[in-house]
Motif scaffolding. Sequence first.
Motif, PDB file in Angstrom:
ATOM      1  N   GLY A 169       0.840  -1.193   0.000  1.00  0.00           N
ATOM      2  CA  GLY A 169       0.000   0.000   0.000  1.00  0.00           C
ATOM      3  C   GLY A 169       0.873   1.240   0.000  1.00  0.00           C
ATOM      4  N   ILE A 170       0.532   2.208  -0.845  1.00  0.00           N
ATOM      5  CA  ILE A 170       1.267   3.472  -0.894  1.00  0.00           C
ATOM      6  C   ILE A 170       0.360   4.557  -0.340  1.00  0.00           C
ATOM      7  CG2 ILE A 170       2.456   5.148  -2.369  1.00  0.00           C
ATOM      8  CD1 ILE A 170       3.106   2.943  -4.300  1.00  0.00           C
ATOM      9  N   ILE A 171       0.806   5.223   0.724  1.00  0.00           N
ATOM     10  CA  ILE A 171      -0.021   6.215   1.414  1.00  0.00           C
ATOM     11  C   ILE A 171       0.769   7.505   1.608  1.00  0.00           C
ATOM     12  CG2 ILE A 171      -1.367   4.446   2.605  1.00  0.00           C
ATOM     13  CD1 ILE A 171       0.278   5.005   5.127  1.00  0.00           C
ATOM     14  N   GLY A 172       0.069   8.572   1.988  1.00  0.00           N
ATOM     15  CA  GLY A 172       0.708   9.850   2.263  1.00  0.00           C
ATOM     16  C   GLY A 172      -0.090  10.998   1.690  1.00  0.00           C
ATOM     17  N   PRO A 173       0.242  12.232   2.078  1.00  0.00           N
ATOM     18  CA  PRO A 173      -0.490  13.410   1.602  1.00  0.00           C
ATOM     19  C   PRO A 173      -0.437  13.542   0.086  1.00  0.00           C
ATOM     20  CG  PRO A 173       0.942  13.973   3.456  1.00  0.00           C
ATOM     21  CD  PRO A 173       1.301  12.586   3.042  1.00  0.00           C
ATOM     22  N   ASN A 174      -1.432  14.239  -0.454  1.00  0.00           N
ATOM     23  CA  ASN A 174      -1.442  14.521  -1.889  1.00  0.00           C
ATOM     24  C   ASN A 174      -0.308  15.467  -2.257  1.00  0.00           C
ATOM     25  OD1 ASN A 174      -3.789  12.988  -2.442  1.00  0.00           O
ATOM     26  ND2 ASN A 174      -5.071  14.662  -1.702  1.00  0.00           N
ATOM     27  N   GLY A 175       0.131  15.367  -3.495  1.00  0.00           N
ATOM     28  CA  GLY A 175       1.108  16.306  -4.014  1.00  0.00           C
ATOM     29  C   GLY A 175       2.553  15.952  -3.751  1.00  0.00           C
ATOM     30  N   LEU A 176       2.806  14.791  -3.141  1.00  0.00           N
ATOM     31  CA  LEU A 176       4.183  14.423  -2.830  1.00  0.00           C
ATOM     32  C   LEU A 176       4.785  13.427  -3.822  1.00  0.00           C
ATOM     33  CD1 LEU A 176       4.151  14.145   1.080  1.00  0.00           C
ATOM     34  CD2 LEU A 176       4.732  16.102  -0.363  1.00  0.00           C
ATOM     35  N   GLY A 177       3.977  12.945  -4.776  1.00  0.00           N
ATOM     36  CA  GLY A 177       4.553  12.127  -5.840  1.00  0.00           C
ATOM     37  C   GLY A 177       4.114  10.681  -5.885  1.00  0.00           C
ATOM     38  N   LYS A 178       3.050  10.300  -5.169  1.00  0.00           N
ATOM     39  CA  LYS A 178       2.605   8.903  -5.181  1.00  0.00           C
ATOM     40  C   LYS A 178       2.232   8.445  -6.592  1.00  0.00           C
ATOM     41  CE  LYS A 178      -0.747   9.364  -2.197  1.00  0.00           C
ATOM     42  NZ  LYS A 178      -0.707  10.841  -2.030  1.00  0.00           N
ATOM     43  N   SER A 179       1.405   9.253  -7.272  1.00  0.00           N
ATOM     44  CA  SER A 179       0.983   8.892  -8.631  1.00  0.00           C
ATOM     45  C   SER A 179       2.168   8.882  -9.596  1.00  0.00           C
ATOM     46  CB  SER A 179      -0.091   9.870  -9.136  1.00  0.00           C
ATOM     47  OG  SER A 179      -1.297   9.698  -8.420  1.00  0.00           O
ATOM     48  N   THR A 180       3.071   9.817  -9.415  1.00  0.00           N
ATOM     49  CA  THR A 180       4.259   9.859 -10.274  1.00  0.00           C
ATOM     50  C   THR A 180       5.059   8.570 -10.138  1.00  0.00           C
ATOM     51  OG1 THR A 180       4.396  12.270 -10.155  1.00  0.00           O
ATOM     52  CG2 THR A 180       6.409  11.096 -10.739  1.00  0.00           C
ATOM     53  N   LEU A 181       5.238   8.099  -8.903  1.00  0.00           N
ATOM     54  CA  LEU A 181       6.000   6.871  -8.684  1.00  0.00           C
ATOM     55  C   LEU A 181       5.331   5.678  -9.353  1.00  0.00           C
ATOM     56  CD1 LEU A 181       8.304   5.284  -7.383  1.00  0.00           C
ATOM     57  CD2 LEU A 181       6.876   5.048  -5.328  1.00  0.00           C
ATOM     58  N   VAL A 182       4.018   5.483  -9.132  1.00  0.00           N
ATOM     59  CA  VAL A 182       3.387   4.280  -9.685  1.00  0.00           C
ATOM     60  C   VAL A 182       3.278   4.353 -11.205  1.00  0.00           C
ATOM     61  CG1 VAL A 182       2.141   3.663  -7.582  1.00  0.00           C
ATOM     62  CG2 VAL A 182       1.029   5.135  -9.248  1.00  0.00           C
ATOM     63  N   LYS A 183       3.167   5.552 -11.756  1.00  0.00           N
ATOM     64  CA  LYS A 183       3.201   5.670 -13.218  1.00  0.00           C
ATOM     65  C   LYS A 183       4.534   5.180 -13.770  1.00  0.00           C
ATOM     66  CE  LYS A 183      -0.035   9.437 -14.287  1.00  0.00           C
ATOM     67  NZ  LYS A 183      -0.152  10.807 -14.832  1.00  0.00           N
ATOM     68  N   MET A 184       5.621   5.521 -13.092  1.00  0.00           N
ATOM     69  CA  MET A 184       6.938   5.060 -13.536  1.00  0.00           C
ATOM     70  C   MET A 184       7.071   3.554 -13.336  1.00  0.00           C
ATOM     71  SD  MET A 184       9.607   8.157 -12.552  1.00  0.00           S
ATOM     72  CE  MET A 184       9.248   8.219 -10.797  1.00  0.00           C
ATOM     73  N   LEU A 185       6.569   3.039 -12.219  1.00  0.00           N
ATOM     74  CA  LEU A 185       6.645   1.601 -11.981  1.00  0.00           C
ATOM     75  C   LEU A 185       5.822   0.830 -13.009  1.00  0.00           C
ATOM     76  CD1 LEU A 185       6.351   1.374  -8.065  1.00  0.00           C
ATOM     77  CD2 LEU A 185       8.415   1.481  -9.472  1.00  0.00           C
ATOM     78  N   ALA A 186       4.704   1.413 -13.453  1.00  0.00           N
ATOM     79  CA  ALA A 186       3.836   0.747 -14.436  1.00  0.00           C
ATOM     80  C   ALA A 186       4.306   0.960 -15.870  1.00  0.00           C
ATOM     81  CB  ALA A 186       2.401   1.248 -14.281  1.00  0.00           C
ATOM     82  N   GLY A 187       5.341   1.778 -16.052  1.00  0.00           N
ATOM     83  CA  GLY A 187       5.853   2.019 -17.392  1.00  0.00           C
ATOM     84  C   GLY A 187       5.067   3.042 -18.185  1.00  0.00           C
TER      85      GLY A 187
END
Length: 529
Positions: free
Chosen positions: A347-365
């Motif tokens: 599970g990836i958690i934390g406040p918005n705007g810190l890069g969660k979506s950016t990380l999973v986009k890179m992990l998903a290619g």
Amino acid sequence: MNITLTDISKSYGTKLLFDSVNAVFNAGNRYGLTGPNGAGKSTLLKIMMAEETATSGMVSTPDRVGKLRQDIEAFRDDRVLDVVIMGNPRLWKVMQERDRLYEEEMTDEVGMRLGELEEVIVEEDGYSADSEAEMLLAGMGIPEEHYEQKMGEIPSDIQFKVLMCQALFGDPQALLLDEPTNHLDLDSIRWLEEFLHNYNGVLIVISHDRHFLNAITTHIADIDYDTIIAYPGNYDDMVFQKTSMRDQAIREAKSKEKKVAQLKEFIAKFGAGTRASQVQSRKREMEKLQPQELKKSNIERPYIRFIPSEKEPGKLILKAEVLCKSYDSEQVIKSCSLEVHKGDKIGIIGPNGLGKSTLVKMLAGHLQPDSGQVELGHQVQVAYFPQTHQDIVDKNTNLNAFEWLKSRREGVYDQDVRSVMGKMLFGGDEAFKAVKTLPGGETARLIIAEMMLIDHNTLILDEPNNHLDLEAVSALAWGLDEYKGTVIVVSHDRDLIETVAKKLIIFTEKGIEFYEGPYSEYLERKAEV
């Protein structure tokens, strides 16, 4: 002060949302307004807010109603503290007039008017307005340096938090909140729960966050059968009561059917004989027992089951090395390295705007890092659910839902496509809706249907619960928990994270942390520090 609905009806064309609804929402109670997507929850709340008119009927509300607004653009040129204080319209109006009069020439008339305004400001506790606004902003985790800035100068997720503070400001007699947790991180949600527990007015809230509803509600007002049915207790209590009542009604209907069959048999056997009076008595009894058609309940849960492909991946699913990503001059991901192993549920958690979506986009290619690299392991097949649905579902396509889904897997049989669509509640003609017309919840269900159809052994999901109703989120949590492959999921939904995740990646202002354990254990450890 209560909120009272009197004979409220609402329809759009031939579609009836509710018919002659009468309901009273009492002060001191906290109501969850529930129903599936499209049932009319937000419409009813807008009617209570006087933002939309009912087809017929009347609404009575207290004088001071706190409303969660979504129109952040309307406030982009306003100071953050002022936006919060605007939550008390009467106070804000007189403060504006007072400031304007102080710029004019001081006359007796102006002086008298200023005196009247000062009385209103005292009545509305205006001299502590700034401190109250600051307390709310701090509770929402908004940094102090933003208080004097204009809304348009701060990140959009923080702007939504400011509007949440606006709704809570000024001790409103009623609070109307539509999806208040959507733009909040987990810490802010916990603070909001505590605030609402201490709130004494009437609260009506719509939320797809099951944990949040269970934590704060004392009653559930469920939109079903074209009306509103009130249940005491929280959401889980309501589901239990509702299904129990439904099961009892089904049992009673079957019992009536059995009795009617016995009466018909008696009438057929003795109708032409000497027992005419008994036959007539049986006919009257049969008329009374004619079972009424049971209306369909709105509680529908999709059946979500993800089956890994036959390709068995190796022990290492993916490896990210020193990932960096910036947008303009702002570095979002800095030197992030991690490994994901076969069978991990992260599970990836934390406040918005810190890069969660950016990380999973890179992990998903789906996004290339500025530097560093992501390597997939042997025979790893990834299925991806994006936070922005348009990243996968082209809303400009002329395909219908069935055609779009069939195009996602080469050589798939029609019956297999219809099977997963049925499991995701696209039954009958629903399967042939134009993709471009699908609302957010149906688009989310279509993407999940695709993930059930295609080959994969690793699932990466970014806020999949955002547009799903409560039952769909519960079904998704079950499906991910039962999945025999590897899962990475970003979410603010605590039930989803708690059910699925056995490891955590936590985004904080200081950087990225890793925790080997479930969310509840992480909270306990965090509280001990």
